[in-house]
Design a protein around this motif. Structure first.
Motif, short mmCIF file in Angstrom:
data_model
loop_
_atom_site.label_atom_id
_atom_site.label_comp_id
_atom_site.label_asym_id
_atom_site.label_seq_id
_atom_site.Cartn_x
_atom_site.Cartn_y
_atom_site.Cartn_z
N HIS A 64 0.85 -1.19 0.00
CA HIS A 64 0.00 0.00 0.00
C HIS A 64 0.88 1.23 0.00
O HIS A 64 2.12 1.13 0.12
N LEU A 65 0.27 2.39 -0.18
CA LEU A 65 1.02 3.64 -0.27
C LEU A 65 0.95 4.40 1.04
O LEU A 65 -0.12 4.55 1.62
N ILE A 66 2.12 4.87 1.50
CA ILE A 66 2.17 5.69 2.70
C ILE A 66 2.83 7.03 2.36
O ILE A 66 3.64 7.13 1.43
N VAL A 67 2.45 8.05 3.10
CA VAL A 67 3.02 9.38 2.93
C VAL A 67 4.04 9.58 4.04
O VAL A 67 3.69 9.70 5.22
N SER A 68 5.32 9.60 3.67
CA SER A 68 6.39 9.86 4.65
C SER A 68 7.21 11.02 4.13
O SER A 68 6.68 12.12 3.95
N ASP A 69 8.50 10.81 3.87
CA ASP A 69 9.29 11.87 3.25
C ASP A 69 8.80 12.14 1.83
O ASP A 69 8.98 13.22 1.27
N ARG A 70 8.16 11.14 1.25
CA ARG A 70 7.53 11.20 -0.07
C ARG A 70 6.52 10.08 -0.10
O ARG A 70 6.36 9.34 0.87
#
Length: 320
Positions: A64-70
């Protein structure tokens, strides 16, 4: 410039699970009969599965997609598995292939292929921050900002399907008529042929494009061609409304009325009004306009793409 619909099938990319191949993370598929049994009449479908292509296998641990540094693609159950660079690198590697495609159909909600429905999660919790594109789809959009893109599920709606078909036909026509010879005169011919169709999709943006085209010498030819193509595809991405279509049809009526009798003018005006009110189909108006078209000696009106076969008339919008 008389722009004809491509008689050969138009090459269009598609998420591989949508053609029925069992390549999803759980070993399943998401076969779309709309794509394989309807759109395949005019599209040559080229299947892609980014997650299989980068070696994740079938079945595989879900990502899945996570929002971290990008925005990152990581394992849903094992966050240490990061395939962000692999997915984006795959999109980069196949860019020369995609350059030959005239559209791309993408699987909704997919962390790689979703176009507008993929959840973007907080890095430290289950909350969804946004729904947007998957990594592969986003990279495609970066490489090919004007390429018609659509999600598989949305194509079940006939009006969305019609819009996607219109965009693919236009993008294909551009590559056949303008790309080999992108001189400003050729670009202007293309815009002129599409003028009334563009009016049917968005009047104000079409007027603005007309002003832009009139100032062709302000830009270097390649940049001018790129900008015009982008504006055309932006306008066509708007769904054609009955109101705007009626306006475009009245423009054609205004051009032809000098070649019609009083009775013919009245009959045509009434038919357009019946279309505006939802009493008659668009095909009925187009059929009558085409009947009167040979009376006009002006190439401008003969070249109008709006008067060519609509997707609905080609049997590409209704599906049962």
């Amino acid at each position: 410039m008389n722009i004809q619909l491509q008689t050969q099938k138009i090459p269009v990319g598609i998420s591989q699970c949508a053609v029925g191949d069992p390549v999803r993370f759980n070993g399943g598929h998401k076969h779309s009969k709309v794509c394989t049994q309807l759109l395949a009449h005019c599209f040559e479908l080229h299947p892609y599965c980014p997650e299989v292509a980068i070696g994740l296998g079938v079945p595989r641990p879900p990502i899945h997609l996570i929002v971290s540094d990008r925005l990152r693609a990581v394992g849903r159950d094992d966050p240490t598995m990061d395939v962000t660079d692999a997915l984006e690198g795959y999109a980069d590697r196949i860019a020369p292939e995609v350059q030959q495609l005239r559209g791309f159909i993408l699987m909704q909600k997919s962390p790689s292929c979703g176009l507008r429905t993929t959840p973007h999660f907080k890095a430290d919790g289950p909350d969804v921050l946004a729904h947007d594109a998957g990594l592969f789809a986003a990279r495609l959009r970066e490489h090919f900002p004007h390429l018609p893109l659509e999600e598989v599920g949305r194509l079940n709606a006939s009006y969305i399907r019609e819009n996607f078909l219109t965009r693919v036909f236009a993008y294909d026509a551009w590559h056949r008529y303008v790309a080999p010879d992108p001189r400003p005169a050729r670009v202007i011919e293309f815009y002129t042929a599409y003028k009334y169709l563009l009016l049917a999709h968005h009047q104000q943006l079409t007027r603005e494009l007309g002003q832009f085209v009139a100032n062709a010498r302000a830009l270097e030819p390649q940049q001018f061609a790129f900008e015009v193509r982008g504006k055309i595809m932006e306008i066509l991405a708007n769904l054609a409304s009955r109101k705007d279509r009626t306006n475009a049809l009245m423009h054609i009526h205004g051009h032809l009325k000098g070649f019609l009798s009083n009775e013919e003018r009245a009959e045509l005006a009434q038919l357009i009004e019946d279309y505006r009110l939802g009493l008659k189909p668009l095909s009925a108006v187009l059929t009558m306009l085409r009947h009167y078209l040979p009376r006009s000696p002006h190439q401008f009106i003969h070249s109008q793409v709006l008067l060519a076969a609509e997707p609905a008339e080609m049997g590409l919008c209704d599906f049962r």
